[in-house]
Design a protein around this motif. Structure first.
Motif: not given
Length: 186
Positions: A63, A79, A85-88, A90-91, A95-96
């Motif tokens: 990521t 993302c 949001s930051e692209e992790t 989890e996101h 989370g997205c």
């Protein structure tokens, strides 16, 4: 100067010498003492999906934030879908807003209550808390893995081919893959 030589010694607290069986017993023993070693692989989905999920569980996927942690420069860390949001991992998987829409469609299709996941571990363990039993529970586990794998593919398609994801098409693809793989694998 000491004339002794260095050596590796397997010491798991028992008198057994090193063997694969001893390592397996040690790992199983540590899993029962409260630590969760990993996740259960689905026998009916392809290995590439299981390996993907294992890597996601360990946060070992490239990521944007993972690349930044490894000092690899990226254009931005947001993302590719929501640009908020930051692209992790989890996101992307939980989370997205896009992944939320996918999970809502999947839960409707599977006739289970909504999936509320905040981490990859929540997704990995979801089949254990679904209330399903037998083959339905096994199939749900595989569907969760397929869904995560398909979302990762959609992320890569957006990033590298600028292809916008579509929830309806993605869910149709997940259903198709699920039916084919469960038919030939279970």
């Amino acid at each position: 100067m000491d004339d002794s030589h260095d050596e590796w010694i397997w010491n798991d607290g028992r008198s057994e010498g090193f063997s694969v069986a001893a390592v397996k017993k040690w790992m199983q023993g540590s899993a029962t003492t409260g630590g969760h070693f990993g996740f259960t692989w689905s026998k009916w989905v392809p290995n590439k999906c299981n390996i993907f999920m294992w890597r996601a569980y360990l946060d070992r996927l490239p990521t944007k934030m993972a690349l930044l942690r490894r000092s690899i420069q990226v254009d931005n860390c947001l993302c590719v879908w929501c640009d908020c949001s930051e692209e992790t991992i989890e996101h992307i998987l939980t989370g997205c807003c896009f992944s939320t829409d996918v999970w809502n469609a999947i839960t409707t299709w599977c006739r289970i209550s909504g999936i509320y996941a905040f981490h990859v571990k929540d997704l990995v363990d979801m089949h254990d808390y679904s209330g399903l039993v037998g083959n339905r529970r096994i199939v749900l586990h595989g569907i969760i893995i397929i869904t995560c794998w398909r979302m990762w593919r959609a992320r890569n398609e957006k990033l590298f081919s600028n292809k916008d994801p579509n929830v309806i098409e993605m869910v149709a693809d997940i259903k198709t893959l699920g039916f084919l793989w469960v038919y030939f694998g279970l």
